[in-house]
Write a protein that holds these residues in place. Structure first.
Motif, mmCIF file in Angstrom:
data_model
loop_
_atom_site.group_PDB
_atom_site.id
_atom_site.type_symbol
_atom_site.label_atom_id
_atom_site.label_comp_id
_atom_site.label_asym_id
_atom_site.label_seq_id
_atom_site.Cartn_x
_atom_site.Cartn_y
_atom_site.Cartn_z
ATOM 1 N N UNK A 241 31.976 45.120 40.235
ATOM 2 C CA UNK A 241 32.142 43.714 40.624
ATOM 3 C C UNK A 241 33.102 43.005 39.672
ATOM 4 N N UNK A 242 32.962 43.292 38.382
ATOM 5 C CA UNK A 242 33.862 42.684 37.391
ATOM 6 C C UNK A 242 35.304 43.122 37.638
ATOM 7 N N UNK A 243 35.505 44.394 37.950
ATOM 8 C CA UNK A 243 36.852 44.888 38.234
ATOM 9 C C UNK A 243 37.445 44.178 39.448
ATOM 10 N N UNK A 307 38.803 34.828 33.921
ATOM 11 C CA UNK A 307 38.129 35.849 34.730
ATOM 12 C C UNK A 307 36.733 36.142 34.176
ATOM 13 N N UNK A 308 36.617 36.232 32.872
ATOM 14 C CA UNK A 308 35.315 36.528 32.267
ATOM 15 C C UNK A 308 34.341 35.361 32.439
ATOM 16 N N UNK A 309 34.853 34.142 32.402
ATOM 17 C CA UNK A 309 33.985 32.978 32.608
ATOM 18 C C UNK A 309 33.418 32.980 34.023
ATOM 19 N N UNK A 310 34.261 33.291 35.002
ATOM 20 C CA UNK A 310 33.790 33.361 36.385
ATOM 21 C C UNK A 310 32.755 34.480 36.547
ATOM 22 N N UNK A 311 33.004 35.605 35.892
ATOM 23 C CA UNK A 311 32.058 36.722 35.971
ATOM 24 C C UNK A 311 30.736 36.367 35.312
ATOM 25 N N UNK A 312 30.795 35.609 34.231
ATOM 26 C CA UNK A 312 29.563 35.181 33.564
ATOM 27 C C UNK A 312 28.777 34.219 34.454
ATOM 28 N N UNK A 313 29.483 33.305 35.095
ATOM 29 C CA UNK A 313 28.817 32.361 35.998
ATOM 30 C C UNK A 313 28.152 33.084 37.166
#
Length: 481
Positions: A241-243, A307-313
Motif C-alpha cells: 500500500x505504501x509503494x 507521501x509518508x504523512x499521507x501514509x501515516x494518516x
C-alpha cells in the motif's frame, strides 16, 4: 610455485604461451579461488589462470578446447549459487578475470561506458560519477563484485524498480567462445536489428556459453536531489500500500523500495555493533525508500515527507524518519547492505532468492511463514528483499547447535528448498530472481522448468560450447546437455 616444465604436461604447454604470473598452480596460491563467498562450497583445480588481456583469454580457451580442459570463469567470487566454484575432480581450471580491469571509454554524448570484465562495480560507479553520469546498479557486494560476474548472473540490486536489471543496462558485449574466437560486440547502439541479439543469451548464462571480457553499458543523468527514509510498518500488506501511494506522488522517481522483517534487522544490528535504529520502538517490518531526481532544485525531501504523512494518516505506516544528510542516508542504507554478512555469521541458514508478482508478496510471505511453523518449527524465517520488483529473499535460520553434522543439515536444507520452491510454484514465481542457478539450483531448475524449455536451453549450450568445457555442471544437469 612454477609450473613443471614437463614436456608432456598440457599445463606447462599453456604456461609457455602466457606470462608466468598468469598461471597459479601451488595449493596455497589457488586456495582463495576454490571456495565460494559463503564458505560452503570447496573445490579443487588443475590451476588458476589469470589472463592480462583478451588475447590471453583466447589463448587459454583454444588450449582448453584442444586438451578438453573444463574452464570455470570467476569474477569477484561474490556469488551465492556456487556457479564460480570448481568441483572436486581437480580437472577444471579456474579462469579469473580480475586483471582485465580497465575502463576503456566513457562517452558522455552517447551516455555509455565500456568496462572490462574484471572492473569492480564500485570502480565503474566512480568513473561514471567523474563524468557527471550515473551507473545505477547498486549491490551490497559492489566493492568486490566484478563486471563480468554481474553480467553473467544478470545482477539486480536495490535500484531495479527504476532502472531494471543488468539486462536492461547492457548495450553490447565482447566475449570469447569456447574455441577461442573473440566476438566483438561492444557497439553502444540503442537500436540494432541486424540478426539475433546473441548478447541476450550471454547475459545471465553464468559462464556456460562464453567468457565475457568486456561490456558496454548505458549511463544516466546524475541524480542531484534525493531523499531517503526508513519506515516502520505493521506488515507486508502495508508495504505494498505504501509503494502504491508513493508511486502516485513520486512517480518514476522511486529509485529503491526495500522490505525487511524485524528478525533480520536484529541480526544486522548485532553485526554492526554500535548501529541503532532511529526509532523509539522496534517494528514488525521496515521499508527503506529512496527517491531521486536529476534536477538539482527538485524538492525530493518535501515529496517524500508528503507521501509518508499521507501514509501515516491512512495507518499504513507506524513511524518514519527521513535522513537529513548524506551521512544519515548512508547509515540507513548500511543497515540494508549488511544483511548478507549478518546472515553469513548468524548460523546455519537455508537462503532463497525468489520472486513473485509484487501484488502477491504479502500472501507469499504468509504462506512461507505458515509452512515454516508447521514443518520446521525450530527455524527462524527471515525476509528481506526488493519488494518493488517482487524479489523476496527467504532465509530459514537454524540454531548453531542444532546441526553439528553437515550431512544431516544438507538433508534438512533439501527439505526446506523443496518446501519453499513448492510455494513459489503455487504463486507462479521464480526459484531465482538475481543470484542465478549456479550449481546450487541445477536440480531445482530441472524440476521447475518445462521439459521443452530445458531442451531449448541444452540446444543453445551445445551450439555455443559443443565440447561442454565451459562451467560444466552449472545451470544445466550434465545429462541434459
Amino acid at each position: 610455485m612454477p609450473v613443471r616444465s614437463d614436456a608432456m604436461s598440457p599445463l606447462a604447454e599453456l604456461a609457455g604461451r602466457l606470462d608466468t604470473s598468469c598461471v597459479l598452480a601451488a595449493p596455497e596460491e589457488m586456495a582463495p579461488f576454490l571456495t565460494d563467498w559463503r564458505g560452503r562450497r570447496h573445490g579443487r583445480a588443475l590451476a588458476v589462470l589469470r589472463p592480462r588481456s583478451v588475447a590471453d583469454v583466447s589463448t587459454i580457451l583454444r588450449w582448453a578446447t584442444v586438451t578438453r580442459t573444463p574452464i570455470v570463469p570467476q569474477g569477484g567470487n561474490t556469488g551465492l549459487s556456487g556457479g564460480a566454484t570448481p568441483d572436486e575432480s581437480g580437472r577444471c581450471a579456474v579462469l579469473s578475470l580480475g586483471r582485465l580491469n580497465r575502463i576503456r571509454s566513457v562517452d558522455t554524448e552517447g551516455d555509455s561506458v565500456i568496462a572490462e570484465a574484471g572492473c569492480v562495480l564500485a570502480q565503474l560507479q566512480q568513473e561514471a560519477a567523474k563524468a557527471d553520469r550515473l551507473f545505477p546498479l547498486s549491490l551490497g557486494s559492489e566493492g568486490s563484485c566484478q563486471v563480468g560476474g554481474i553480467v553473467a548472473t544478470n545482477a539486480g540490486g536495490i535500484n531495479v524498480i527504476r532502472y531494471g536489471t543488468v539486462r536492461d543496462l547492457v548495450l553490447g558485449l565482447e566475449y570469447v567462445r569456447a574455441d577461442g574466437a573473440v566476438i566483438h560486440g561492444l557497439k553502444p547502439l540503442r537500436k540494432d536489428n541486424a540478426g539475433y541479439r546473441l548478447r541476450e543469451l550471454l547475459i545471465g548464462s553464468e559462464g556456460t556459453l562464453a567468457v565475457i571480457t568486456a561490456a558496454s553499458f548505458r549511463l544516466f543523468a546524475r541524480l542531484r536531489a534525493s531523499a531517503t527514509a526508513l519506515c516502520g510498518i505493521p506488515n507486508p500488506t502495508a508495504a505494498i500500500r505504501l509503494l502504491t501511494m508513493l508511486r502516485e506522488i513520486a512517480g518514476e522517481r522511486i529509485s529503491s523500495f526495500e522490505l525487511m522483517c524485524d528478525a533480520e534487522m536484529g541480526l544486522t544490528l548485532d553485526l554492526l555493533g554500535g548501529a541503532a535504529l532511529p526509532f523509539h520502538d522496534r517494528h514488525p517490518w521496515y521499508v527503506f525508500i529512496e527517491i531521486a531526481d536529476s534536477a538539482p532544485d527538485a524538492a525530493m525531501e518535501q515529496v517524500l515527507t508528503r507521501a509518508l504523512a499521507l501514509a501515516s494518516d491512512a495507518a499504513v505506516l507506524s513511524d518514519a524518519v527521513v535522513a537529513q544528510s548524506g551521512a544519515q542516508a548512508k547509515a540507513l542504507w548500511h543497515l540494508r547492505f549488511a544483511v548478507s554478512e549478518a546472515n553469513k555469521r548468524a548460523g546455519p541458514g537455508v537462503s532463497h532468492d525468489t520472486s513473485v508478482a509484487t501484488a502477491d508478496v504479502p500472501r507469499f510471505i504468509a504462506a512461507v511463514q505458515g509452512a515454516a511453523a508447521e514443518r520446521f518449527p525450530t527455524a527462524q524465517p527471515l525476509f528481506v528483499g526488493h519488494v518493488g520488483d517482487g524479489n523476496i529473499h527467504v532465509i530459514l535460520l537454524f540454531r548453531e547447535a542444532q546441526f553439528r553434522d553437515e550431512a544431516i543439515f544438507a538433508g534438512v536444507a533439501a527439505s526446506v528448498n523443496a518446501c519453499i520452491f513448492e510455494i513459489v510454484s503455487q504463486f507462479g514465481g521464480s526459484i531465482t530472481a538475481e543470484h542465478g542457478v549456479g550449481r546450487s539450483l541445477v536440480g531445482a531448475l530441472r524440476r521447475a522448468a518445462q521439459p521443452e524449455t530445458l531442451e531449448l536451453m541444452a540446444g543453445i549450450k551445445n551450439a555455443f560450447d559443443p565440447l561442454g568445457i565451459l562451467n560444466p555442471g552449472a545451470v544445466l544437469e550434465p545429462d541434459d546437455v
